[in-house]
Design a protein around this motif. Structure first.
Motif, PDB file in Angstrom:
ATOM      1  N   UNK A 137       0.834  -1.196   0.000  1.00 51.27           N
ATOM      2  CA  UNK A 137       0.000   0.000   0.000  1.00 51.27           C
ATOM      3  C   UNK A 137       0.864   1.239   0.000  1.00 51.27           C
ATOM      4  N   UNK A 138       0.212   2.402  -0.073  1.00 53.93           N
ATOM      5  CA  UNK A 138       0.928   3.669  -0.064  1.00 53.93           C
ATOM      6  C   UNK A 138       0.055   4.717   0.590  1.00 53.93           C
ATOM      7  N   UNK A 139       0.685   5.831   0.989  1.00 56.37           N
ATOM      8  CA  UNK A 139      -0.051   6.896   1.658  1.00 56.37           C
ATOM      9  C   UNK A 139      -0.847   7.697   0.642  1.00 56.37           C
ATOM     10  N   UNK A 140      -1.882   8.365   1.137  1.00 57.42           N
ATOM     11  CA  UNK A 140      -2.731   9.180   0.266  1.00 57.42           C
ATOM     12  C   UNK A 140      -2.421  10.660   0.371  1.00 57.42           C
ATOM     13  N   UNK A 141      -1.497  11.028   1.283  1.00 57.54           N
ATOM     14  CA  UNK A 141      -1.154  12.440   1.431  1.00 57.54           C
ATOM     15  C   UNK A 141      -0.412  12.923   0.199  1.00 57.54           C
ATOM     16  N   UNK A 142      -0.708  14.163  -0.227  1.00 54.43           N
ATOM     17  CA  UNK A 142      -0.124  14.672  -1.458  1.00 54.43           C
ATOM     18  C   UNK A 142       1.310  15.150  -1.267  1.00 54.43           C
ATOM     19  N   UNK A 143       1.697  15.561  -0.034  1.00 51.62           N
ATOM     20  CA  UNK A 143       3.033  16.101   0.182  1.00 51.62           C
ATOM     21  C   UNK A 143       4.001  15.082   0.745  1.00 51.62           C
ATOM     22  N   UNK A 144       3.528  13.934   1.164  1.00 53.76           N
ATOM     23  CA  UNK A 144       4.401  12.902   1.710  1.00 53.76           C
ATOM     24  C   UNK A 144       4.260  11.636   0.883  1.00 53.76           C
ATOM     25  N   UNK A 145       5.339  10.879   0.826  1.00 54.75           N
ATOM     26  CA  UNK A 145       5.361   9.672   0.011  1.00 54.75           C
ATOM     27  C   UNK A 145       5.828   8.505   0.868  1.00 54.75           C
ATOM     28  N   UNK A 146       4.855   7.650   1.257  1.00 53.73           N
ATOM     29  CA  UNK A 146       5.137   6.479   2.070  1.00 53.73           C
ATOM     30  C   UNK A 146       4.571   5.236   1.382  1.00 53.73           C
ATOM     31  N   UNK A 147       5.139   4.106   1.754  1.00 55.48           N
ATOM     32  CA  UNK A 147       4.607   2.817   1.319  1.00 55.48           C
ATOM     33  C   UNK A 147       4.646   1.875   2.513  1.00 55.48           C
ATOM     34  N   UNK A 148       3.905   0.791   2.417  1.00 53.00           N
ATOM     35  CA  UNK A 148       3.806  -0.156   3.518  1.00 53.00           C
ATOM     36  C   UNK A 148       4.320  -1.515   3.074  1.00 53.00           C
ATOM     37  N   UNK A 149       5.059  -2.128   3.981  1.00 58.70           N
ATOM     38  CA  UNK A 149       5.775  -3.357   3.701  1.00 58.70           C
ATOM     39  C   UNK A 149       5.128  -4.513   4.443  1.00 58.70           C
ATOM     40  N   UNK A 150       5.073  -5.681   3.806  1.00 54.82           N
ATOM     41  CA  UNK A 150       4.448  -6.863   4.413  1.00 54.82           C
ATOM     42  C   UNK A 150       5.446  -7.660   5.251  1.00 54.82           C
ATOM     43  N   UNK A 151       6.348  -6.971   5.922  1.00 62.42           N
ATOM     44  CA  UNK A 151       7.308  -7.616   6.823  1.00 62.42           C
ATOM     45  C   UNK A 151       7.674  -6.613   7.905  1.00 62.42           C
ATOM     46  N   UNK A 152       7.933  -7.113   9.117  1.00 65.23           N
ATOM     47  CA  UNK A 152       8.244  -6.227  10.230  1.00 65.23           C
ATOM     48  C   UNK A 152       9.350  -6.786  11.100  1.00 65.23           C
ATOM     49  N   UNK A 153       9.280  -6.451  12.379  1.00 66.66           N
ATOM     50  CA  UNK A 153      10.338  -6.873  13.301  1.00 66.66           C
ATOM     51  C   UNK A 153      10.434  -8.386  13.396  1.00 66.66           C
ATOM     52  N   UNK A 260      15.662  14.450 -11.720  1.00 70.31           N
ATOM     53  CA  UNK A 260      15.733  13.064 -12.152  1.00 70.31           C
ATOM     54  C   UNK A 260      14.479  12.292 -11.822  1.00 70.31           C
ATOM     55  N   UNK A 261      14.351  11.143 -12.446  1.00 64.15           N
ATOM     56  CA  UNK A 261      13.242  10.240 -12.188  1.00 64.15           C
ATOM     57  C   UNK A 261      13.783   8.976 -11.521  1.00 64.15           C
ATOM     58  N   UNK A 262      13.132   8.506 -10.463  1.00 63.02           N
ATOM     59  CA  UNK A 262      13.609   7.280  -9.809  1.00 63.02           C
ATOM     60  C   UNK A 262      13.499   6.084 -10.747  1.00 63.02           C
ATOM     61  N   UNK A 263      14.532   5.248 -10.737  1.00 64.04           N
ATOM     62  CA  UNK A 263      14.514   4.071 -11.604  1.00 64.04           C
ATOM     63  C   UNK A 263      13.559   3.017 -11.092  1.00 64.04           C
ATOM     64  N   UNK A 264      13.395   2.940  -9.779  1.00 64.84           N
ATOM     65  CA  UNK A 264      12.460   1.984  -9.181  1.00 64.84           C
ATOM     66  C   UNK A 264      11.152   2.708  -8.909  1.00 64.84           C
ATOM     67  N   UNK A 265      10.159   2.456  -9.742  1.00 63.99           N
ATOM     68  CA  UNK A 265       8.866   3.103  -9.599  1.00 63.99           C
ATOM     69  C   UNK A 265       8.037   2.322  -8.582  1.00 63.99           C
ATOM     70  N   UNK A 266       7.723   2.899  -7.419  1.00 68.63           N
ATOM     71  CA  UNK A 266       6.971   2.143  -6.407  1.00 68.63           C
ATOM     72  C   UNK A 266       5.610   1.666  -6.896  1.00 68.63           C
ATOM     73  N   UNK A 267       4.996   2.446  -7.788  1.00 70.63           N
ATOM     74  CA  UNK A 267       3.676   2.057  -8.285  1.00 70.63           C
ATOM     75  C   UNK A 267       3.739   0.781  -9.112  1.00 70.63           C
ATOM     76  N   UNK A 268       4.909   0.501  -9.710  1.00 70.48           N
ATOM     77  CA  UNK A 268       5.059  -0.698 -10.538  1.00 70.48           C
ATOM     78  C   UNK A 268       5.888  -1.762  -9.841  1.00 70.48           C
ATOM     79  N   UNK A 269       6.149  -1.570  -8.536  1.00 70.18           N
ATOM     80  CA  UNK A 269       6.988  -2.497  -7.784  1.00 70.18           C
ATOM     81  C   UNK A 269       6.130  -3.363  -6.880  1.00 70.18           C
ATOM     82  N   UNK A 270       6.385  -4.648  -6.900  1.00 69.32           N
ATOM     83  CA  UNK A 270       5.657  -5.583  -6.042  1.00 69.32           C
ATOM     84  C   UNK A 270       6.608  -6.218  -5.028  1.00 69.32           C
ATOM     85  N   UNK A 271       7.626  -6.885  -5.524  1.00 60.98           N
ATOM     86  CA  UNK A 271       8.566  -7.577  -4.655  1.00 60.98           C
ATOM     87  C   UNK A 271       9.752  -6.673  -4.345  1.00 60.98           C
ATOM     88  N   UNK A 272      10.146  -6.621  -3.074  1.00 61.34           N
ATOM     89  CA  UNK A 272      11.286  -5.821  -2.659  1.00 61.34           C
ATOM     90  C   UNK A 272      12.133  -6.619  -1.676  1.00 61.34           C
TER      91      UNK A 272
END
Length: 295
Positions: A137-153, A260-272
């Protein structure tokens, strides 16, 4: 007095002569036919020319009849073929639609296999990732850019760890829960990554602009050596990101650097993959978000 209804031929010489002529012609014809029949039985080859001439005489009529039969058969076949072609076209149309669906499914499977192969390629590198996960997932705020990861501590993920995809750097872990984590993306306004041009040692900082792009700010001001298409990678400065991870490509040159443009586009990224901090000591001095940053 009315004339009798039936008159015998004997009362008319003309009628008698006509009847006699008819019998005579019939007799002569019968004799000729019998003679020809006997001749054909005795010498069949003698009648070949007559049969050929007779065939030539009736040939136009036979040809006309054959053409009529051929045309009628062709018409029937054309009508039958029209209906049969309609059924075949409908069946072929269904098969083409099914083939399109199967092709789309095959392409999706192929793309998934390529992503998985690329993810497996991460395992072969020198640095062993702490965990492999998905961006969920990702944040909906327009000024901040976050994503959520399916792994934790539970998987060993901790704040400050770099997150990358097969295409390059995605961001770094900001917060970690038991089974999930929040990732600050490269394009976030609080993100700053030390980078260098991949072909030499031109040093810069990649700062997030919150619009999906990065500001590449040069350390050494002067003549701007950058040009469109230059690729920037992590420099290793600061000890958080290991050197050589792809970060961005120059899209537009500015006075003090480039956009510049990031080479890793989060919108098109699934596995990290989540990497350990490059220099372990750097994990203790990772700067906290600035005031007004993520809470």
């Amino acid at each position: 007095m009315a004339p009798p209804r039936k008159r015998r031929t004997g009362h008319s010489k003309k009628a008698q002569f006509s009847a006699f002529t008819g019998y005579l012609v019939a007799g002569i014809g019968a004799l000729i036919g019998a003679g020809l029949l006997a001749l054909s039985a005795w010498k069949p080859e003698a009648m070949a020319s007559l049969r050929a001439e007779a065939t030539d005489v009736v040939e136009p009529a036979g040809r006309a009849g054959a053409e009529v039969r051929s045309d009628s058969q062709g018409l029937i076949q054309a009508i039958a073929g029209y209906f049969d072609a309609g059924n075949k076209n409908a069946r072929l149309q269904r098969e083409v639609e099914e083939a399109h669906v199967h092709l789309a499914e095959a392409k999706a499977i192929e793309a998934e296999n390529q992503r998985l192969k690329a993810l497996l390629g991460l395992r072969e590198e020198e640095v062993k990732p702490v965990a492999y996960a998905r961006l969920i997932g990702s944040s909906s705020a327009s000024t901040r850019r976050f994503a959520y990861l399916s792994a934790g501590r539970d998987s060993g993920v901790k704040p400050g760890m770099p997150v990358r995809s097969p295409m390059g750097l995605v961001g770094r872990v900001l917060e970690a829960g038991d089974s999930s984590a929040r990732v600050m993306l490269l394009t976030d306004t609080a993100s700053m990554v030390p980078v260098r041009r991949s072909t030499d040692n031109v040093i810069a900082f990649a700062e997030g602009r919150a619009d999906g792009s990065l500001r590449l700010r040069l350390i050494n001001l002067g003549i701007n050596p950058l040009k469109k298409g230059d690729v920037f990678v992590t420099s290793g400065a600061g000890g958080i990101f290991r050197p050589g991870i792809a970060v961005a490509v120059v899209e537009k040159v500015t006075n003090d650097g480039a956009v510049g443009l990031p080479l890793a586009n989060p919108a098109a990224t699934i596995h990290v993959a989540v990497d350990p901090v490059w220099v372990p000591q750097a994990a203790a001095v990772i700067a906290q978000p600035a005031p007004g940053g993520p809470q």
